[in-house]
Every structure is written in structure tokens, then in C-alpha cells.
Write a protein that holds these residues in place. Structure first.
Motif, PDB file in Angstrom:
ATOM      1  N   VAL A   1       0.837  -1.206   0.000  1.00  0.00           N
ATOM      2  CA  VAL A   1       0.000   0.000   0.000  1.00  0.00           C
ATOM      3  C   VAL A   1       0.870   1.253   0.000  1.00  0.00           C
ATOM      4  N   ASN A   2       1.903   1.281   0.833  1.00  0.00           N
ATOM      5  CA  ASN A   2       2.756   2.468   0.912  1.00  0.00           C
ATOM      6  C   ASN A   2       3.579   2.681  -0.353  1.00  0.00           C
ATOM      7  N   LYS A   3       4.147   1.637  -0.905  1.00  0.00           N
ATOM      8  CA  LYS A   3       4.930   1.789  -2.141  1.00  0.00           C
ATOM      9  C   LYS A   3       4.040   2.215  -3.300  1.00  0.00           C
ATOM     10  N   TRP A   4       2.877   1.602  -3.399  1.00  0.00           N
ATOM     11  CA  TRP A   4       1.934   1.932  -4.482  1.00  0.00           C
ATOM     12  C   TRP A   4       1.540   3.397  -4.417  1.00  0.00           C
ATOM     13  N   ALA A   5       1.183   3.865  -3.238  1.00  0.00           N
ATOM     14  CA  ALA A   5       0.773   5.265  -3.080  1.00  0.00           C
ATOM     15  C   ALA A   5       1.905   6.224  -3.440  1.00  0.00           C
ATOM     16  N   ALA A   6       3.143   5.786  -3.226  1.00  0.00           N
ATOM     17  CA  ALA A   6       4.302   6.617  -3.552  1.00  0.00           C
ATOM     18  C   ALA A   6       4.697   6.510  -5.017  1.00  0.00           C
ATOM     19  N   GLY A   7       4.035   5.638  -5.772  1.00  0.00           N
ATOM     20  CA  GLY A   7       4.350   5.476  -7.191  1.00  0.00           C
ATOM     21  C   GLY A   7       5.574   4.618  -7.436  1.00  0.00           C
ATOM     22  N   ILE A   8       5.946   3.792  -6.477  1.00  0.00           N
ATOM     23  CA  ILE A   8       7.100   2.907  -6.637  1.00  0.00           C
ATOM     24  C   ILE A   8       6.646   1.647  -7.360  1.00  0.00           C
ATOM     25  N   ALA A   9       7.352   1.310  -8.433  1.00  0.00           N
ATOM     26  CA  ALA A   9       6.975   0.160  -9.255  1.00  0.00           C
ATOM     27  C   ALA A   9       8.161  -0.797  -9.377  1.00  0.00           C
ATOM     28  N   ASP A  10       8.688  -1.242  -8.241  1.00  0.00           N
ATOM     29  CA  ASP A  10       9.878  -2.085  -8.261  1.00  0.00           C
ATOM     30  C   ASP A  10       9.586  -3.582  -8.360  1.00  0.00           C
ATOM     31  N   THR A  11       8.317  -3.949  -8.450  1.00  0.00           N
ATOM     32  CA  THR A  11       7.932  -5.336  -8.737  1.00  0.00           C
ATOM     33  C   THR A  11       6.839  -5.290  -9.805  1.00  0.00           C
ATOM     34  N   LEU A  12       6.595  -6.425 -10.432  1.00  0.00           N
ATOM     35  CA  LEU A  12       5.517  -6.479 -11.414  1.00  0.00           C
ATOM     36  C   LEU A  12       4.181  -6.122 -10.763  1.00  0.00           C
ATOM     37  N   ALA A  13       3.944  -6.614  -9.545  1.00  0.00           N
ATOM     38  CA  ALA A  13       2.682  -6.324  -8.862  1.00  0.00           C
ATOM     39  C   ALA A  13       2.500  -4.817  -8.678  1.00  0.00           C
ATOM     40  N   LEU A  14       3.528  -4.141  -8.191  1.00  0.00           N
ATOM     41  CA  LEU A  14       3.414  -2.695  -7.985  1.00  0.00           C
ATOM     42  C   LEU A  14       3.326  -1.942  -9.309  1.00  0.00           C
ATOM     43  N   GLY A  15       4.089  -2.343 -10.295  1.00  0.00           N
ATOM     44  CA  GLY A  15       3.998  -1.704 -11.609  1.00  0.00           C
ATOM     45  C   GLY A  15       2.609  -1.845 -12.196  1.00  0.00           C
ATOM     46  N   THR A  16       2.016  -3.017 -12.012  1.00  0.00           N
ATOM     47  CA  THR A  16       0.657  -3.261 -12.502  1.00  0.00           C
ATOM     48  C   THR A  16      -0.338  -2.357 -11.791  1.00  0.00           C
ATOM     49  N   LEU A  17      -0.186  -2.207 -10.480  1.00  0.00           N
ATOM     50  CA  LEU A  17      -1.104  -1.345  -9.725  1.00  0.00           C
ATOM     51  C   LEU A  17      -0.954   0.114 -10.128  1.00  0.00           C
ATOM     52  N   CYS A  18       0.273   0.555 -10.310  1.00  0.00           N
ATOM     53  CA  CYS A  18       0.489   1.940 -10.735  1.00  0.00           C
ATOM     54  C   CYS A  18      -0.119   2.182 -12.117  1.00  0.00           C
ATOM     55  N   GLU A  19       0.023   1.210 -12.995  1.00  0.00           N
ATOM     56  CA  GLU A  19      -0.511   1.342 -14.351  1.00  0.00           C
ATOM     57  C   GLU A  19      -2.038   1.251 -14.382  1.00  0.00           C
ATOM     58  N   ALA A  20      -2.611   0.419 -13.521  1.00  0.00           N
ATOM     59  CA  ALA A  20      -4.068   0.221 -13.522  1.00  0.00           C
ATOM     60  C   ALA A  20      -4.806   1.537 -13.288  1.00  0.00           C
ATOM     61  N   TYR A  21      -4.247   2.387 -12.443  1.00  0.00           N
ATOM     62  CA  TYR A  21      -4.870   3.698 -12.215  1.00  0.00           C
ATOM     63  C   TYR A  21      -4.960   4.464 -13.531  1.00  0.00           C
TER      64      TYR A  21
END
Length: 177
Positions: A91-111
Motif C-alpha cells: 500500500v505504501n509503495k503503491w501510493a508513492a508510485g514505486i513500481a519495483d515489482t511487477l505487482a506494484l507496476g501493474t497497480l500503478c498502471e491500472a490507475y
């Protein structure tokens, strides 16, 4: 709905929390509601659930790492995304726009794709009190991300484990309430 799918496609992003062992409950509920499901796991989450069982249920490989250039896309674009269980770190990395894993990159892109996103946090009460977490939830909520009630993951009575409301995520992503 995506152009190539006959059913709407749901991305389920799974993070490393003990309740992840039961992610099949969410997958089964989504399949019953006529979704096609693809699972994206954080690298650590792969140790928390039966990956063979999940791949059999979904009919798709679990994604956890970036694909190589030129490799085909294993999933179509999502029609919705569910993050369950969502951890403090994610949750914290996603909110900060950190995309250092596929999961986080996917969440950042989904927005940016404008698809509905629902989150079922699995975060202890001590961590939900942290100001960074509260700010992250506020930021993501302001982006239209729909949050279910936090789940502490902590045991209740001896020999019991608290229920994680997997189906709530489907309700959040389809109704927005």
C-alpha cells in the motif's frame, strides 16, 4: 470489457500475508460471477499459497516477474483489479508510485487505465496507526481506489483464525460501495 476477452478479465494481485493461502476463495467467487481471472503475486507471496492449484483454477500462469522484451502478453488488459491481501509495504509503495515489482507496476498502471480497483488490506492495528499508512490509504482513496475494512490477520480465540472477506473485494470492484 477488453476487446479480446469473452468474459471480463480480473487481475488479482496477491501480497505476502498468511491469509493469501485462501486466495482460491476469491478466485472461485470471481469465476462464479463470470470473470476470467489472472493472478499477479509479489515475489514473496509465491511462498504463501499453492501456486499449482491457483494456476489450475484460473487456467493462466501466475505472474510475478516482468516479461522479457518480445514475449507475448500473458493476460489481456484488466477490466478490474483486486489487491488481496494488501500489505503495509505494498500500500505504501503503491501510493508513492514505486513500481519495483511487477505487482506494484501493474497497480500503478491500472490507475492510468481507469479500471476499478478494490483493496482488502491485511495490516496489523499497530501498522495501520502509522502516519505513512494512513496517508497512503487517503492518497489511494483519492485516486478512486476502493478499500475494504482492514484485516489484522491476528488470531482471535485460541485455535481460531479471523475471517478474511474475500467476496467483499468483488462487491467493491463491481459496485463501488
Amino acid at each position: 470489457m477488453t476487446e479480446h476477452a469473452t468474459k471480463p478479465f480480473l487481475y488479482v494481485v496477491v501480497c505476502a500475508a498468511g491469509v493469501a493461502r485462501d486466495v482460491g476463495e476469491l478466485i472461485d467467487a470471481a469465476l462464479e460471477r463470470n470473470w476470467e481471472v489472472g493472478v499477479i503475486a509479489t515475489p514473496l507471496a509465491l511462498r504463501f499459497f499453492d501456486t499449482d492449484e491457483v494456476e489450475e483454477r484460473t487456467g493462466h500462469p501466475i505472474r510475478s516477474a516482468w516479461r522479457a522484451p518480445g514475449d507475448p502478453r500473458p493476460f489481456p488488459d484488466p477490466d478490474a483489479v483486486i489487491v488481496a491481501p494488501a500489505t503495509f509495504n505494498t500500500v505504501n509503495k503503491w501510493a508513492a508510485g514505486i513500481a519495483d515489482t511487477l505487482a506494484l507496476g501493474t497497480l500503478c498502471e491500472a490507475y492510468g487505465l481507469g479500471v476499478p480497483i478494490a483493496v482488502l488490506p491485511c495490516v496489523s492495528e499497530a501498522l495501520t496507526a502509522h502516519p505513512a499508512y494512513r496517508a497512503s490509504v487517503e492518497r489511494l482513496s483519492g485516486m478512486g481506489v476502493r478499500f475494504g475494512d482492514p484485516h489484522s490477520g491476528e488470531a482471535g480465540e485460541p485455535g481460531t483464525r479471523p475471517e478474511f472477506d474475500w467476496v467483499r473485494a468483488l462487491d467493491l470492484v463491481t459496485s463501488g460501495t
